[in-house]
Design an enzyme around this catalytic site. Structure first.
Site, PDB file in Angstrom:
ATOM      1  N   LYS A 156      29.654  80.112  29.020  1.00 47.30           N
ATOM      2  CA  LYS A 156      28.848  81.250  28.891  1.00 47.30           C
ATOM      3  C   LYS A 156      27.499  80.941  27.992  1.00 47.30           C
ATOM      4  O   LYS A 156      26.331  81.133  28.416  1.00 47.30           O
ATOM      5  CB  LYS A 156      29.258  82.542  27.944  1.00 47.30           C
ATOM      6  CG  LYS A 156      30.246  83.276  28.879  1.00 47.30           C
ATOM      7  CD  LYS A 156      31.041  84.292  28.141  1.00 47.30           C
ATOM      8  CE  LYS A 156      32.031  83.831  27.164  1.00 47.30           C
ATOM      9  NZ  LYS A 156      33.102  83.188  27.525  1.00 47.30           N
ATOM     10  N   ARG A 233      31.153  73.619  17.268  1.00 48.51           N
ATOM     11  CA  ARG A 233      32.143  73.243  16.260  1.00 48.51           C
ATOM     12  C   ARG A 233      31.688  72.027  15.471  1.00 48.51           C
ATOM     13  O   ARG A 233      31.574  71.005  16.150  1.00 48.51           O
ATOM     14  CB  ARG A 233      33.471  73.472  16.375  1.00 48.51           C
ATOM     15  CG  ARG A 233      33.947  74.933  16.791  1.00 48.51           C
ATOM     16  CD  ARG A 233      33.937  75.612  15.607  1.00 48.51           C
ATOM     17  NE  ARG A 233      34.509  77.104  15.825  1.00 48.51           N
ATOM     18  CZ  ARG A 233      33.380  78.061  16.113  1.00 48.51           C
ATOM     19  NH1 ARG A 233      32.252  77.964  16.399  1.00 48.51           N
ATOM     20  NH2 ARG A 233      34.184  79.348  16.476  1.00 48.51           N
ATOM     21  N   ASP A 257      24.138  73.527  13.705  1.00 45.01           N
ATOM     22  CA  ASP A 257      24.439  74.700  13.115  1.00 45.01           C
ATOM     23  C   ASP A 257      25.771  74.792  12.572  1.00 45.01           C
ATOM     24  O   ASP A 257      26.072  75.758  11.899  1.00 45.01           O
ATOM     25  CB  ASP A 257      24.047  75.932  14.174  1.00 45.01           C
ATOM     26  CG  ASP A 257      24.252  77.251  13.617  1.00 45.01           C
ATOM     27  OD1 ASP A 257      23.825  77.591  12.750  1.00 45.01           O
ATOM     28  OD2 ASP A 257      25.236  78.119  14.111  1.00 45.01           O
ATOM     29  N   GLU A 262      32.207  72.355   6.866  1.00 50.18           N
ATOM     30  CA  GLU A 262      31.578  73.622   6.550  1.00 50.18           C
ATOM     31  C   GLU A 262      32.150  74.592   5.705  1.00 50.18           C
ATOM     32  O   GLU A 262      31.323  75.322   5.016  1.00 50.18           O
ATOM     33  CB  GLU A 262      30.710  74.139   7.846  1.00 50.18           C
ATOM     34  CG  GLU A 262      31.663  74.970   8.863  1.00 50.18           C
ATOM     35  CD  GLU A 262      30.994  75.584   9.900  1.00 50.18           C
ATOM     36  OE1 GLU A 262      30.382  74.960  10.678  1.00 50.18           O
ATOM     37  OE2 GLU A 262      31.480  76.798  10.004  1.00 50.18           O
ATOM     38  N   HIS A 294      25.808  77.882  10.272  1.00 44.19           N
ATOM     39  CA  HIS A 294      26.551  78.722  11.153  1.00 44.19           C
ATOM     40  C   HIS A 294      25.985  80.092  11.663  1.00 44.19           C
ATOM     41  O   HIS A 294      26.634  81.017  11.430  1.00 44.19           O
ATOM     42  CB  HIS A 294      27.986  78.821  10.948  1.00 44.19           C
ATOM     43  CG  HIS A 294      29.065  78.995  11.895  1.00 44.19           C
ATOM     44  ND1 HIS A 294      30.065  78.123  11.952  1.00 44.19           N
ATOM     45  CD2 HIS A 294      28.859  79.623  13.024  1.00 44.19           C
ATOM     46  CE1 HIS A 294      30.703  78.419  13.326  1.00 44.19           C
ATOM     47  NE2 HIS A 294      29.966  79.253  14.048  1.00 44.19           N
TER      48      HIS A 294
HETATM   49  P1  NAI Z   1      33.356  79.443  26.974  1.00 45.74           P
HETATM   50  O1  NAI Z   1      34.619  79.467  26.896  1.00 45.74           O
HETATM   51  O2  NAI Z   1      32.383  80.584  27.794  1.00 45.74           O
HETATM   52  O3  NAI Z   1      32.654  77.918  27.583  1.00 45.74           O
HETATM   53  C1  NAI Z   1      33.202  76.862  27.051  1.00 45.74           C
HETATM   54  C2  NAI Z   1      33.164  75.781  28.265  1.00 45.74           C
HETATM   55  O4  NAI Z   1      33.652  74.357  27.821  1.00 45.74           O
HETATM   56  C3  NAI Z   1      34.195  76.159  29.356  1.00 45.74           C
HETATM   57  O5  NAI Z   1      33.356  75.958  30.362  1.00 45.74           O
HETATM   58  C4  NAI Z   1      35.223  75.285  29.024  1.00 45.74           C
HETATM   59  O6  NAI Z   1      35.530  74.702  30.671  1.00 45.74           O
HETATM   60  C5  NAI Z   1      34.432  73.913  28.537  1.00 45.74           C
HETATM   61  N1  NAI Z   1      35.484  73.002  28.032  1.00 45.74           N
HETATM   62  C6  NAI Z   1      36.640  73.311  27.495  1.00 45.74           C
HETATM   63  N2  NAI Z   1      37.082  72.020  26.936  1.00 45.74           N
HETATM   64  C7  NAI Z   1      36.080  71.106  27.174  1.00 45.74           C
HETATM   65  C8  NAI Z   1      35.934  69.828  26.800  1.00 45.74           C
HETATM   66  N3  NAI Z   1      36.878  69.200  26.284  1.00 45.74           N
HETATM   67  N4  NAI Z   1      34.852  69.362  27.244  1.00 45.74           N
HETATM   68  C9  NAI Z   1      33.915  69.694  27.898  1.00 45.74           C
HETATM   69  N5  NAI Z   1      33.926  70.926  28.261  1.00 45.74           N
HETATM   70  C10 NAI Z   1      35.151  71.629  27.885  1.00 45.74           C
HETATM   71  O7  NAI Z   1      32.436  79.461  25.474  1.00 45.74           O
HETATM   72  P2  NAI Z   1      31.239  79.955  24.928  1.00 45.74           P
HETATM   73  O8  NAI Z   1      31.131  81.121  24.759  1.00 45.74           O
HETATM   74  O9  NAI Z   1      30.220  79.112  25.853  1.00 45.74           O
HETATM   75  O10 NAI Z   1      31.173  79.132  23.431  1.00 45.74           O
HETATM   76  C11 NAI Z   1      30.926  77.778  23.440  1.00 45.74           C
HETATM   77  C12 NAI Z   1      31.302  77.350  22.107  1.00 45.74           C
HETATM   78  O11 NAI Z   1      30.305  77.687  21.105  1.00 45.74           O
HETATM   79  C13 NAI Z   1      32.525  78.105  21.239  1.00 45.74           C
HETATM   80  O12 NAI Z   1      33.764  77.398  21.648  1.00 45.74           O
HETATM   81  C14 NAI Z   1      32.385  78.110  19.634  1.00 45.74           C
HETATM   82  O13 NAI Z   1      32.704  76.825  19.113  1.00 45.74           O
HETATM   83  C15 NAI Z   1      30.641  77.988  19.934  1.00 45.74           C
HETATM   84  N6  NAI Z   1      30.081  79.144  19.142  1.00 45.74           N
HETATM   85  C16 NAI Z   1      29.525  78.941  18.190  1.00 45.74           C
HETATM   86  C17 NAI Z   1      28.601  80.094  17.516  1.00 45.74           C
HETATM   87  C18 NAI Z   1      27.672  80.006  16.384  1.00 45.74           C
HETATM   88  O14 NAI Z   1      27.530  80.821  15.923  1.00 45.74           O
HETATM   89  N7  NAI Z   1      27.545  78.796  15.979  1.00 45.74           N
HETATM   90  C19 NAI Z   1      28.941  81.495  18.110  1.00 45.74           C
HETATM   91  C20 NAI Z   1      29.848  81.494  19.219  1.00 45.74           C
HETATM   92  C21 NAI Z   1      30.415  80.441  19.908  1.00 45.74           C
END
Ligand code: NAI
Length: 346
Positions: A156, A233, A257, A262, A294
Site C-alpha cells: 500500500k 522498520r 523515520d 528506537e 517514527h
Molecule cells: P503492505 O503489507 O501493504 O506491503 C508490504 C509489501 O512488502 C508487500 O507488497 C509485500 O509483498 C512486501 N514484502 C514482504 N516481505 C518482503 C521482503 N522480504 N522484501 C521485499 N518486499 C517484501 O504494507 P504497507 O502498509 O505498505 O507498510 C509497509 C511497512 O511500512 C510496514 O511493514 C511497516 O513496517 C511500515 N510502516 C511504518 C509507519 C511509520 O509511521 N513509519 C506506519 C505504517 C507502516
C-alpha cells in the site's frame, strides 16, 4: 453483552484524543496507561478483555502467557507492523488483530517530505533564515526529475510512494518478495536496486530474513552518493554500517523515520539528557542525516482511521465469528491466506 474493557498501553496525548473521540458514545471502557506493555507491566491488564498496543510494546512469550492466564482475549495492535509480537507463540493462545492500513498516504508523503528536505537542504535553510542568515553557500541540491528511485516493498505505502515519484518525473524500479502482477511496475532483483538507484526507499515489513538488508556488503554495491529513506522498520538497516557508509562518503544522505534501537528513545523528550546511544548520536550529528521519531503515520486522518479500525476489530472479534484483520504466523508467511481471513485464525 457486558461492556468490553480495554487496557491501552503506551498511550500518548494524540492517542487519547482520537480514541476518546471515536468512543464518544462510551461503548467501550478504556483505561489509558502511559507505560509500555512488558512482563513487568502486564499485571495492569488484569480484569481487561483486550490489550491495545503500539509498535514498541514488547509482546513476547512471557507477556503472552501472562495475558492468557489473566483471561485477556485479544491483543489489538493499533499499527500495521507486528514484528514486536511473537505471533507464532501467540497462535492458539491469544488472538492478535492489527490495523493493516490507516493512511498509507501519510507514510508515503512523509517519505517524500524527508527526501525533499534532505536533498534541497530545507532543514539547513530553515535554521539559517531564522537567524537572518540569507547565504546560499552549501545549500546546493539536485533535481529529482530523471533520477532513479529503487522502491523495496510495493504494498500500500510503496505504491503510493511510487505514484508520488512518478509525479516528479523519476524513473522507478522496484523489488518485492511477492511482485504485483499487471501493476506496470518494473521489478528487478535486489542487486539491481543497489546498483541502479540514486535513491532507495524501504517499504517492506521487517522479517527475520530481511533484517539488516542494508548492510556493509549491500552498501558496497550502491552508487556513490545514494540517498536512503527508511520509513518502515529500523532494523532493515544495520545502523553502524550506515554510519561507516556515510563517513566513507558512499552514502550521500539518509532519511530515517525509524531506527533499530528506537524503542529506547523515540516518543520521549530527552532534550535535557545525555543520550547513551552513540550510533544514534553520531547519525544525528551528520548534516546529511535527517531523523524523525517514527512520525510518518501521524496525521489527523490516520489517527481517526486507527481508532475507528481498532474499535471495529474489537467489535468484530467479540460479536461475530470473523476477524478480518487478524494476523497469525500462518497468514504472515502466506501473503494471501484467504482461509485465515474468512474466519478467526484458530
Ligand atoms: P503492505 O503489507 O501493504 O506491503 C508490504 C509489501 O512488502 C508487500 O507488497 C509485500 O509483498 C512486501 N514484502 C514482504 N516481505 C518482503 C521482503 N522480504 N522484501 C521485499 N518486499 C517484501 O504494507 P504497507 O502498509 O505498505 O507498510 C509497509 C511497512 O511500512 C510496514 O511493514 C511497516 O513496517 C511500515 N510502516 C511504518 C509507519 C511509520 O509511521 N513509519 C506506519 C505504517 C507502516
Amino acid at each position: 453483552m457486558e461492556t468490553i474493557k480495554i487496557a491501552f498501553f503506551d498511550a500518548k496525548e494524540y492517542d487519547r484524543s482520537s480514541f476518546i473521540n471515536s468512543n464518544s458514545n462510551g461503548e467501550f471502557k478504556i483505561k489509558f496507561y502511559e507505560t509500555r506493555l512488558s512482563e513487568d507491566t502486564c499485571p495492569l491488564a488484569e480484569g481487561f478483555d483486550v490489550v491495545c498496543v503500539f509498535v514498541n510494546d514488547d509482546v513476547n512469550k512471557a507477556v503472552i502467557d501472562k495475558l492468557k492466564d489473566m483471561g485477556v482475549k485479544l491483543i489489538a495492535l493499533r499499527c500495521a507492523g507486528y514484528n514486536n509480537v511473537d505471533i507464532e507463540y501467540a497462535y492458539e493462545k491469544i488472538h492478535v488483530v492489527r490495523v493493516p492500513a490507516y493512511s498509507p498516504y501519510a507514510v508515503a508523503e512523509h517519505a517524500m517530505a524527508l527526501l525533499l528536505t534532505s536533498i534541497r537542504r530545507i532543514h539547513k535553510a530553515y535554521i539559517r533564515t531564522k537567524d537572518f542568515n540569507f547565504s546560499l553557500n552549501g545549500l546546493t541540491g539536485f533535481d529529482l526529475h530523471g533520477k532513479t528511485v529503487g522502491v523495496i516493498g510495493t504494498g500500500k505505502i510503496g505504491r503510493i510512494f511510487i505514484d508520488i515519484c512518478r509525479g516528479f518525473g523519476m524513473k522507478i524500479i522496484a523489488y518485492d518478495k511477492f511482485p504485483a502482477a499487471d501493476s506496470g511496475i518494473e521489478y528487478v532483483s535486489l542487486d539491481e536496486i543497489w546498483e541502479r538507484s540514486d535513491i532507495i526507499s524501504l517499504h517492506c515489513p521487517l522479517t527475520a530474513e530481511n533484517k539488516h538488508m542494508i548492510n556493509a556488503e549491500t552498501m558496497e554495491k550502491m552508487k556513490k552518493g545514494v540517498v536512503i529513506i527508511n520509513t518502515s522498520r529500523g532494523a532493515l538497516i544495520d545502523s553502524e554500517a550506515l554510519v561507516e557508509g556515510i563517513k566513507a562518503r558512499k552514502i550521500g544522505a539518509a532519511c530515517l523515520d525509524v531506527y533499530e534501537e528506537e524503542s529506547n528513545v523515540f516518543f520521549h523528550d530527552y532534550s535535557n539528557h545525555i543520550v547513551n546511544d552513540d550510533t544514534l548520536a553520531r547519525l544525528i550529528s551528520m548534516p546529511n542525516v535527517i531523523v524523525t521519531s517514527h512520525q510518518a503515520f501521524l496525521t489527523n486522518e490516520a489517527l481517526k482511521n486507527i481508532a475507528d479500525t481498532t474499535f471495529d476489530n474489537i467489535r468484530e472479534f467479540f460479536e461475530r465469528d470473523t476477524c478480518s484483520n487478524e494476523i497469525c504466523y500462518k497468514c504472515a508467511n502466506l501473503a494471501n491466506c484467504n482461509q485465515a481471513h474468512e474466519k478467526k485464525c484458530f
